[in-house]
Design a protein around this motif. Structure first.
Motif, PDB file in Angstrom:
ATOM      1  N   UNK A  45       5.693  17.493  -5.763  1.00 45.15           N
ATOM      2  CA  UNK A  45       4.410  18.144  -6.068  1.00 45.15           C
ATOM      3  C   UNK A  45       4.350  19.586  -5.586  1.00 45.15           C
ATOM      4  N   UNK A  46       4.822  19.851  -4.388  1.00 49.40           N
ATOM      5  CA  UNK A  46       4.775  21.221  -3.873  1.00 49.40           C
ATOM      6  C   UNK A  46       5.691  22.135  -4.679  1.00 49.40           C
ATOM      7  N   UNK A  47       6.880  21.652  -4.996  1.00 40.73           N
ATOM      8  CA  UNK A  47       7.872  22.464  -5.690  1.00 40.73           C
ATOM      9  C   UNK A  47       7.412  22.860  -7.087  1.00 40.73           C
ATOM     10  N   UNK A  48       6.629  22.000  -7.743  1.00 44.82           N
ATOM     11  CA  UNK A  48       6.206  22.246  -9.118  1.00 44.82           C
ATOM     12  C   UNK A  48       4.711  22.535  -9.209  1.00 44.82           C
ATOM     13  N   UNK A  49       4.105  22.917  -8.088  1.00 48.11           N
ATOM     14  CA  UNK A  49       2.645  23.089  -8.063  1.00 48.11           C
ATOM     15  C   UNK A  49       2.167  24.228  -8.960  1.00 48.11           C
ATOM     16  N   UNK A  50       3.006  25.224  -9.196  1.00 49.90           N
ATOM     17  CA  UNK A  50       2.614  26.361 -10.040  1.00 49.90           C
ATOM     18  C   UNK A  50       3.131  26.220 -11.465  1.00 49.90           C
ATOM     19  N   UNK A  51       3.613  25.056 -11.793  1.00 48.71           N
ATOM     20  CA  UNK A  51       4.129  24.776 -13.133  1.00 48.71           C
ATOM     21  C   UNK A  51       3.031  24.131 -13.977  1.00 48.71           C
ATOM     22  N   UNK A  52       3.120  24.227 -15.317  1.00 47.67           N
ATOM     23  CA  UNK A  52       2.186  23.474 -16.171  1.00 47.67           C
ATOM     24  C   UNK A  52       2.266  21.968 -15.957  1.00 47.67           C
ATOM     25  N   UNK A  53       3.310  21.491 -15.266  1.00 52.02           N
ATOM     26  CA  UNK A  53       3.467  20.063 -15.012  1.00 52.02           C
ATOM     27  C   UNK A  53       2.783  19.629 -13.720  1.00 52.02           C
TER      28      UNK A  53
END
Length: 319
Positions: A114-122
């Protein structure tokens, strides 16, 4: 080109004597048309009907009410008309926004990602509408059941590509799933280059679509003609996407398709995108027999998907 209708019940029954025949039909369909209509899939017709009905009731709500759960920095929630334009596509750039609105419910990311992809559309958390009150429950039931069906199809694709057991299925641990409830309003006068969904190929692995009887989904044949996907009562449309095409070295087709708005009637459909884990590295798993290139090879699936989503959707900062 005709879109084949395939009874997949032999694939869902252990040691069924017609299993290899069903896989052969699926292989022929997805190495040529890239599309099929599945029957004998075991999904309760009542579950499909309930979600189509809940989707219709949601889309009939006042726009102001739906905007309370508008998508912002992640692709979760309500997508109003005019906020998606296929600026990045394998088929060039669309000139006009898609004439459709939708509600998207992505699966939650594993805690470790979650932290790693928090700024992704996912990334982000999933909003749900308060009205209709039953939408969340029926949507989650549908997503669970159709995701299980998609998972049961993956071994068939392994077999048709002569891959060792679990070569593909291990890449779906966990699967990333988009459930999209689509509404295509009537378009009494169709303008040039105006579509409910502009011509495109899907970005991921498998897409399963339940649709009403209005029609409008079309597939591009090799000669450039557009072929109507038949409306088969109780059937689910299956198409293969760019990642599955890349894994197969181009053997399995990610076929261009589009949706035309009906002149008089709204069209409702449910698209479930069953995709691999977002940190899966996309590579050819079967050597290409002819020159083949793909825009997702050598990338993590989430990176590949994020590039397309950021180019094609009107994201906004969180309030």
């Amino acid at each position: 080109m005709a879109i084949p209708v395939i009874d997949i019940s032999p694939l869902l029954t252990p040691n069924h004597p017609a299993r290899h025949e069903a896989i052969g039909r699926l292989k022929d369909a997805h190495m040529n048309a890239g599309f099929s209509v599945l029957v004998g899939h075991g999904i309760d017709p009542g579950v499909i009907a309930a979600l189509l009905d809940a989707s219709r009731r949601f889309h009939e709500l006042p726009l102001e009410q739906k905007l309370d759960i508008r998508y912002r920095s992640s692709l979760r929630g309500f997508l109003p008309m005019g906020t998606s334009t296929l600026a990045k596509s394998t088929l060039g750039t669309a000139r006009k926004p898609n004439c459709s609105e939708s509600f998207i419910a992505q699966s939650d990311l594993p805690e470790a990602l979650r932290s790693r992809w928090s700024h992704s559309p996912l990334g982000g958390t999933q909003p749900w509408p308060a009205d209709p009150a039953d939408l969340k429950d029926v949507a989650l039931r549908y997503r669970h059941d159709v995701s299980a069906l998609a998972a049961a199809l993956i071994p068939a694709f392994e077999e048709m590509l002569a891959l060792p057991t679990a070569t593909l299925s291990s890449r779906f641990s966990p699967a990333h799933v988009f459930l999209r409830l689509l509404h295509y309003p009537p378009a009494p006068v169709r303008e040039a280059d105006s579509y409910g969904s502009a011509p495109h190929t899907d970005y991921g692995c498998l897409t399963l679509v339940a649709q009403d009887d209005v029609g409008g989904l079309q597939v591009r044949a090799e000669d450039g003609d557009w072929i109507d996907v038949p409306d088969i009562a109780g059937g689910l449309v299956l198409n293969s996407g760019q990642v599955l095409e890349a894994w197969s070295g181009g053997r399995i087709k990610a076929t261009p398709h589009r949706v035309l708005n009906n002149q008089d009637r709204s069209r409702y459909s449910i698209a479930l995108f069953y995709d691999c884990a977002i940190e899966t590295q996309v590579e050819c798993l079967v050597p290409a027999t002819e020159p083949f290139s793909s825009n997702c090879l050598g990338k993590q699936y989430g990176t590949h998907l994020g590039e397309f989503l950021k180019a094609n959707y009107n994201f906004q900062p969180e309030p």
